[in-house]
Enzyme design. Sequence first.
Site, PDB file in Angstrom:
ATOM      1  N   ARG A   1      28.723  55.824 -57.795  1.00 33.50           N
ATOM      2  CA  ARG A   1      29.352  54.527 -58.046  1.00 33.50           C
ATOM      3  C   ARG A   1      30.301  54.683 -59.224  1.00 33.50           C
ATOM      4  O   ARG A   1      30.208  55.643 -59.978  1.00 33.50           O
ATOM      5  CB  ARG A   1      28.299  53.453 -58.336  1.00 33.50           C
ATOM      6  CG  ARG A   1      27.469  53.767 -59.556  1.00 33.50           C
ATOM      7  CD  ARG A   1      26.472  52.666 -59.878  1.00 33.50           C
ATOM      8  NE  ARG A   1      25.698  53.044 -61.050  1.00 33.50           N
ATOM      9  CZ  ARG A   1      24.689  52.350 -61.541  1.00 33.50           C
ATOM     10  NH1 ARG A   1      24.306  51.237 -60.959  1.00 33.50           N
ATOM     11  NH2 ARG A   1      24.044  52.756 -62.614  1.00 33.50           N
TER      12      ARG A   1
ATOM     13  N   ASN B   1      30.505  46.726 -63.565  1.00 35.57           N
ATOM     14  CA  ASN B   1      29.160  47.034 -64.029  1.00 35.57           C
ATOM     15  C   ASN B   1      29.239  48.215 -64.984  1.00 35.57           C
ATOM     16  O   ASN B   1      29.687  49.294 -64.598  1.00 35.57           O
ATOM     17  CB  ASN B   1      28.250  47.397 -62.849  1.00 35.57           C
ATOM     18  CG  ASN B   1      26.792  47.498 -63.242  1.00 35.57           C
ATOM     19  OD1 ASN B   1      26.102  46.497 -63.333  1.00 35.57           O
ATOM     20  ND2 ASN B   1      26.329  48.710 -63.501  1.00 35.57           N
ATOM     21  N   GLU B   2      28.852  47.975 -66.227  1.00 34.35           N
ATOM     22  CA  GLU B   2      28.831  49.047 -67.231  1.00 34.35           C
ATOM     23  C   GLU B   2      30.153  49.824 -67.261  1.00 34.35           C
ATOM     24  O   GLU B   2      30.194  51.047 -67.068  1.00 34.35           O
ATOM     25  CB  GLU B   2      27.640  49.965 -67.012  1.00 34.35           C
ATOM     26  CG  GLU B   2      26.322  49.231 -67.214  1.00 34.35           C
ATOM     27  CD  GLU B   2      25.105  50.136 -67.194  1.00 34.35           C
ATOM     28  OE1 GLU B   2      25.199  51.238 -66.647  1.00 34.35           O
ATOM     29  OE2 GLU B   2      24.059  49.721 -67.743  1.00 34.35           O
TER      30      GLU B   2
ATOM     31  N   CYS C   1      39.576  59.149 -67.462  1.00 35.50           N
ATOM     32  CA  CYS C   1      40.623  59.199 -66.462  1.00 35.50           C
ATOM     33  C   CYS C   1      41.601  60.312 -66.807  1.00 35.50           C
ATOM     34  O   CYS C   1      42.115  60.370 -67.915  1.00 35.50           O
ATOM     35  CB  CYS C   1      41.212  57.797 -66.431  1.00 35.50           C
ATOM     36  SG  CYS C   1      42.879  57.553 -66.745  1.00 35.50           S
TER      37      CYS C   1
ATOM     38  N   CYS D   1      47.086  58.500 -64.919  1.00 33.64           N
ATOM     39  CA  CYS D   1      46.564  58.407 -66.261  1.00 33.64           C
ATOM     40  C   CYS D   1      47.434  59.167 -67.254  1.00 33.64           C
ATOM     41  O   CYS D   1      47.685  58.709 -68.367  1.00 33.64           O
ATOM     42  CB  CYS D   1      45.189  59.030 -66.210  1.00 33.64           C
ATOM     43  SG  CYS D   1      44.162  58.302 -67.358  1.00 33.64           S
TER      44      CYS D   1
ATOM     45  N   GLU E   1      20.373  43.138 -68.164  1.00 34.01           N
ATOM     46  CA  GLU E   1      19.361  43.971 -67.509  1.00 34.01           C
ATOM     47  C   GLU E   1      18.316  44.324 -68.562  1.00 34.01           C
ATOM     48  O   GLU E   1      18.587  45.103 -69.476  1.00 34.01           O
ATOM     49  CB  GLU E   1      19.985  45.256 -66.949  1.00 34.01           C
ATOM     50  CG  GLU E   1      21.002  45.007 -65.859  1.00 34.01           C
ATOM     51  CD  GLU E   1      21.615  46.307 -65.320  1.00 34.01           C
ATOM     52  OE1 GLU E   1      21.068  47.394 -65.598  1.00 34.01           O
ATOM     53  OE2 GLU E   1      22.651  46.226 -64.647  1.00 34.01           O
TER      54      GLU E   1
HETATM   55  C1  GAL Z   1      21.932  50.245 -65.369  1.00 27.33           C
HETATM   56  C2  GAL Z   1      22.830  49.774 -64.244  1.00 27.33           C
HETATM   57  C3  GAL Z   1      22.014  49.260 -63.076  1.00 27.33           C
HETATM   58  C4  GAL Z   1      20.937  50.236 -62.734  1.00 27.33           C
HETATM   59  C5  GAL Z   1      20.088  50.505 -63.941  1.00 27.33           C
HETATM   60  C6  GAL Z   1      18.959  51.462 -63.669  1.00 27.33           C
HETATM   61  O1  GAL Z   1      22.581  51.049 -66.272  1.00 27.33           O
HETATM   62  O2  GAL Z   1      23.700  48.777 -64.657  1.00 27.33           O
HETATM   63  O3  GAL Z   1      22.845  49.057 -61.960  1.00 27.33           O
HETATM   64  O4  GAL Z   1      21.531  51.400 -62.274  1.00 27.33           O
HETATM   65  O5  GAL Z   1      20.892  51.050 -64.953  1.00 27.33           O
HETATM   66  O6  GAL Z   1      19.417  52.767 -63.503  1.00 27.33           O
END
Ligand code: GAL
Length: 716
Positions: A156, A194-195, A201, A206, A351
């Site tokens: 990803r 996400n993160e 790059c 780039c 998270e």
């Molecule tokens: C985070 C990420 C989540 C999941 C989690 C556990 O860093 O944002 O999508 O991957 O770690 O690995």
Amino acid sequence: MQAGVIGGYRRWKMLFLLPLAMAIGTGAARAQPPRKPAAPAKRFDLIRWNHGQFIYGADYYPEAWPERQWEQDARRMQAAGINFVRLGEFAWVKMEPAEGRFDFAWLDRALQVLAAHGIRAVLGTPTAAPPAWLYAKYPDIAAVNREGIRYRFGSRRNYSLLNPHFLAATRAIVTAEAEHYKNNPAVLGFQIDNELGNPYCYDHYCRAAFQAWLRRKYHRLDALNRAWGTIFWGHTYTAWTEIPLPWNTLFGVVNPSLALDYDRFFSQTTRRYLDFQARILRRIAPAKAITTNEMGMFDAVDYSRLNTAIDFAAWDNYPMFDQRHSDYFGPALAHDLMRGSKAGRNFMVMEEEAGLPGWTTFWGRQAAPRLYRVWAYQAIAHGADGVCYFRWRTSRYGTEQYWQGILDQDSVLNQRYRVIARMGREVRRLTPLIEGTRVAARIALLVSPASRWAFHIQPLTKNFDYNRQLERYYAAFRRRRANVDVVFPQQDFSRYKVLVAPSLFAASAGLARKLTRFVAAGGVLVLTYRSGVKDAHNVFTRRTLPGRFARLAGIAIHDYDPQTTQKQTILMAGARYPAGVWFDILTPAGARVLATYGQNYYAGKPAATLNRFGRGAVIYVGTEPETDAFYDRLALLAAKQAGIGLGARLPAGVEEASRKKAGEKLLFLLNYTGRPQRVRITAAARNALTGGREGPQIELPAYGVRVLRLAGAGGG
Ligand code: GAL
């Protein structure tokens, strides 16, 4: 494994997810997102945003479970006090199964089921997981590593931030999502990607963008050549297009000035990608809030600059995976850094660890289930107005089958669920007290992104670790119950009494002046080894070390001893402390000697000094002592110089932190150990949950928490 591998988790992500993009196609100027930043809300109140509720949630992936299970999930969430979910951040292919064909019906149904149980959502913009069809159609969106090899599809975030096809696809999906949800009351806002922060790059787009960025920064090529010292090894550039991206050279060496500018460029490019999405969201759905989930101590991006584009900061906290120094002061510092990265405003945890962390090939440590409640309180104590557990249920598929959620794949209501449900009940009762309170501190740590990058480019010694120093000084003040803020160079730090700025390696003249004013006005500044060595271009100073800080610290450094293995002893006020990593041999020039070295040819020479300057003082520590005892002593000394008192030392494994608003202070006592602990408090208190009188002696059960209301509000 665990400490080493876990400690390196974020770095692991950096190294192996590091990717970049390959070079074909058109000019990068066209590929870049617009430069005008998106405008975030001036003030943002998370609890008000969530309709007066503390945000208590779970990261939920309805797309991976049969629809018939959703109703039961929502009911069980509600029963656990959950009022919030984050959805959809990896569901691009479900939202856009074919180019330009959008399908949000499944997500609408999920939102409806959840809303019927009082649960609202933040939706991820799903750009962290571009679909396979997009890679198939535009292969050059795939990131390329620094050796120039393109990654295959299958992980990803392996996209190129500046690829025009990827930007067009981003625009399409974000626009469609914003249009579809702009008026949906169950959607509170959006999490961008996400993160963010990797892959780095290195592709054609780039490189051209980097050259354009440099052109804007230096205007003239000879100014760049001078600033970077390209005379060394004859690296002088005669055209902007000759300038390379860093790394992948023979011997893996690179001009440190070029590399530091690249780090700045990459951080700003990440910010511009976020802006690109934020502008679309704000234009179409101005009533929805915008955030992005970050990674605490992760440093490829300067969060303090990224976060001016979002409404509130959010981050991902995995104490049993990411921890190094401890599983409580480590996350505590990361919470404080995240708060500091948004100028001290309250934040949320998007998270929060809810079970054993485990990817395909490595594992974190299993936590006692009661710790999930303690960590949620810890987040609140450090300024979180929301805690969202990752994830509602462990995945049956893919890389994260071992990464436990609240429930396991069998959906049995387990011990973790019961702990989290208890917390849900408590946090609802505490919300009126929590609302409007903020963390107040008189002590701050200064984090210098430029220095952190400069140390990655030229690591001092094998065992050097910038963050470890932050943690060591931080923990000493926290052991004595002081709240600590984290500040960044461009922020205002004049209100603090003590400022600890470890290894301020690459410091601009402006920052040095700001620190001088801070001390002259009465502040106490703690500097450590390798400060003042470089200028803002990562070029070595021509002054005597510690460069711009020599006069302020009242010392000169003519000799130093970098050590990777050999240890030293330092002597301070009759006690001996082991030290390592680096030994600056100090020559006082007005400063008083605090500590001396015990060994080697410089035995007896100063290792730490104190200099009065203006109305304040500078403490310089030329080495890295290795035991808590040293830092405890130093914290007391710095506080005394600043005229502030610290509390009594807490037992190991116990934390105290506070939040306050006018006339009231909430004190959190947190026991991370499996044994009962006893703590004394000094003020009269009431139990915030029961209303009963408490203190002065507080008995904390194993993995126990006490939230106390103190009348009148003391300092931080
Ligand atoms: C985070 C990420 C989540 C999941 C989690 C556990 O860093 O944002 O999508 O991957 O770690 O690995």
